[in-house]
Design a protein around this motif. Structure first.
Motif, PDB file in Angstrom:
ATOM      1  N   ARG A  56       0.817  -1.213   0.000  1.00  0.00           N
ATOM      2  CA  ARG A  56       0.000   0.000   0.000  1.00  0.00           C
ATOM      3  C   ARG A  56       0.850   1.263   0.000  1.00  0.00           C
ATOM      4  NH1 ARG A  56      -2.395   0.563   5.358  1.00  0.00           N
ATOM      5  NH2 ARG A  56      -3.665  -1.246   4.828  1.00  0.00           N
ATOM      6  N   ASP A 104      -5.755  -1.351  -0.698  1.00  0.00           N
ATOM      7  CA  ASP A 104      -6.724  -1.431   0.392  1.00  0.00           C
ATOM      8  C   ASP A 104      -6.614  -0.171   1.252  1.00  0.00           C
ATOM      9  OD1 ASP A 104      -4.231  -2.027   1.369  1.00  0.00           O
ATOM     10  OD2 ASP A 104      -4.918  -3.549   2.768  1.00  0.00           O
ATOM     11  N   LEU A 105      -7.652   0.088   2.007  1.00  0.00           N
ATOM     12  CA  LEU A 105      -7.692   1.260   2.871  1.00  0.00           C
ATOM     13  C   LEU A 105      -7.219   0.879   4.280  1.00  0.00           C
ATOM     14  CD1 LEU A 105     -11.097   2.839   1.757  1.00  0.00           C
ATOM     15  CD2 LEU A 105      -8.788   3.312   0.903  1.00  0.00           C
ATOM     16  N   PRO A 106      -6.731   1.856   5.060  1.00  0.00           N
ATOM     17  CA  PRO A 106      -6.789   3.295   4.822  1.00  0.00           C
ATOM     18  C   PRO A 106      -5.571   3.816   4.073  1.00  0.00           C
ATOM     19  CG  PRO A 106      -5.979   2.876   7.031  1.00  0.00           C
ATOM     20  CD  PRO A 106      -6.286   1.530   6.437  1.00  0.00           C
ATOM     21  N   VAL A 107      -5.723   5.019   3.469  1.00  0.00           N
ATOM     22  CA  VAL A 107      -4.611   5.734   2.851  1.00  0.00           C
ATOM     23  C   VAL A 107      -4.565   7.136   3.470  1.00  0.00           C
ATOM     24  CG1 VAL A 107      -4.696   4.449   0.690  1.00  0.00           C
ATOM     25  CG2 VAL A 107      -6.085   6.515   0.944  1.00  0.00           C
ATOM     26  N   THR A 119      -4.763  11.142   4.151  1.00  0.00           N
ATOM     27  CA  THR A 119      -5.883  12.019   3.806  1.00  0.00           C
ATOM     28  C   THR A 119      -5.586  12.970   2.653  1.00  0.00           C
ATOM     29  OG1 THR A 119      -5.155  13.563   5.540  1.00  0.00           O
ATOM     30  CG2 THR A 119      -6.833  11.948   6.135  1.00  0.00           C
ATOM     31  N   SER A 139     -10.100   8.602  -1.990  1.00  0.00           N
ATOM     32  CA  SER A 139     -10.342   7.171  -2.201  1.00  0.00           C
ATOM     33  C   SER A 139     -11.779   6.931  -2.648  1.00  0.00           C
ATOM     34  CB  SER A 139     -10.044   6.379  -0.924  1.00  0.00           C
ATOM     35  OG  SER A 139     -10.855   6.817   0.141  1.00  0.00           O
ATOM     36  N   PRO A 189     -14.046   3.636  -2.655  1.00  0.00           N
ATOM     37  CA  PRO A 189     -14.190   2.206  -2.336  1.00  0.00           C
ATOM     38  C   PRO A 189     -14.896   1.442  -3.446  1.00  0.00           C
ATOM     39  CG  PRO A 189     -14.775   3.567  -0.455  1.00  0.00           C
ATOM     40  CD  PRO A 189     -14.631   4.497  -1.617  1.00  0.00           C
ATOM     41  N   GLU A 247      -1.687  -3.773  11.452  1.00  0.00           N
ATOM     42  CA  GLU A 247      -3.066  -4.148  11.145  1.00  0.00           C
ATOM     43  C   GLU A 247      -3.339  -5.602  11.521  1.00  0.00           C
ATOM     44  OE1 GLU A 247      -3.794  -3.202   7.086  1.00  0.00           O
ATOM     45  OE2 GLU A 247      -3.268  -1.100   7.356  1.00  0.00           O
ATOM     46  N   LYS A 280     -11.208  -6.578   3.951  1.00  0.00           N
ATOM     47  CA  LYS A 280     -10.635  -5.246   3.841  1.00  0.00           C
ATOM     48  C   LYS A 280     -11.291  -4.527   2.664  1.00  0.00           C
ATOM     49  CE  LYS A 280      -7.337  -3.769   5.593  1.00  0.00           C
ATOM     50  NZ  LYS A 280      -7.180  -2.823   6.716  1.00  0.00           N
TER      51      LYS A 280
END
Length: 289
Positions: free
Chosen positions: A129, A147-150, A152, A156, A158, A200, A261
């Motif tokens: 990521r 996949d998230l999160p990224v 700010t 994004s 989804p 995670e 995810k």
């Protein structure tokens, strides 16, 4: 002053260390430091204050970084105008992690190319990521699939929820789906300690009160499936890797309860080129969460 120097300034401000910024730009750290010093000398101002192992953007530097981002955005918009005017031979760059690339290549790309035969799609292969985020930030990719999160500073969109599965050597006496408590004491291939991915997974383990045994701790994805194939450990990863694992003679099992995810397309906070917007529209229209 030139565009390359502006990119160096923005990357240094985003990464907060010369080492990480240089790595993201694929240049040597001393070369980046010299370039920043030369620009500071040319402008007659200090952009970054050194603090321990990192750097802090000064008050003057914050203004320069803001204007540098705006200048780079303007350049990208000009390039987008040219791309829009000359669609034939244009290239759409999409950054993707290895585990998500099969879904991208198998479902989205054929549909997009069928509708836009004059545009060539290039997949920027990224090892995780964080690499996808860097590729989008540094304009090496128009879009990213991850996949998230990224962070700010990226937008994004989804698309779907992808299941995390257990990939194991053959011959293990395990049910399918496998209860989460069966991971307790199981030998697993895991990302390096302290990495965002590892944190995670550690959070998932803490949620279900299990303590697997870290048999291999590495961010080198090329080592993961061979380690499982050699019987050293099992691996938790996305369902998208299941076909590759099955071809390698490994066994794929769901988890109980299921863990999923959110997979998303990400891009910088700027106006997208028309071809990138078309791809995003197609992906969102055909996604199933």
């Amino acid at each position: 002053m030139n565009l390359q120097q502006l990119r160096y300034v923005v990357a240094t401000a985003e990464h907060r260390t010369m080492t990480d910024a240089a790595r993201s730009l694929y240049i040597a750290q001393p070369a980046l430091s010299r370039a920043i010093r030369d620009l500071e000398r040319e402008l007659g101002m200090t952009l970054f204050a050194r603090s321990g192992r990192g750097v802090v953007v000064t008050a003057q530097g914050r203004r320069v970084v803001k204007l540098a981002r705006e200048a780079l955005d303007a350049v990208r918009e000009i390039e987008a105008l040219a791309t829009h005017s000359h669609t034939t031979g244009a290239e759409l760059r999409i950054a993707s992690t290895p585990s998500l690339e099969p879904g991208l290549a198998g479902r989205l790309l054929p549909a997009y190319v069928a509708e836009h035969p004059g545009i060539r799609v290039h997949i920027v292969r990224c090892d995780g990521r964080e690499s996808v985020v860097s590729a989008v930030r540094e304009q090496r990719a128009d879009l990213g699939l991850t996949d998230l999160p990224v962070p700010t500073d990226l937008i994004s969109h989804p698309l779907e929820r992808q299941e995390i599965v257990l990939i194991s050597p053959p011959g293990l006496d395990l049910p399918d789906p496998i209860p989460m408590n069966r991971l307790n004491g199981m030998r697993l291939v895991l990302p390096s300690p302290g990495s965002p991915r590892r944190k995670e997974f550690d959070q998932i383990f803490a949620t279900y009160g299990v303590r697997p045994i870290p048999a291999i701790e590495s961010d080198e994805r090329a080592r993961w499936l061979p380690a499982v194939r050699d019987g050293k450990a099992s691996l938790l990863w996305y369902r998208g890797m299941a076909e590759q694992a099955t071809r390698a003679g490994l066994v794929v099992r769901s988890l109980d309860p299921s863990v999923r995810k959110i997979i998303a397309i990400v891009h910088a906070r700027k106006r997208l080129p028309a071809m990138a917007q078309d791809f995003l529209t197609l992906a969102e229209g055909g996604s199933a969460a």
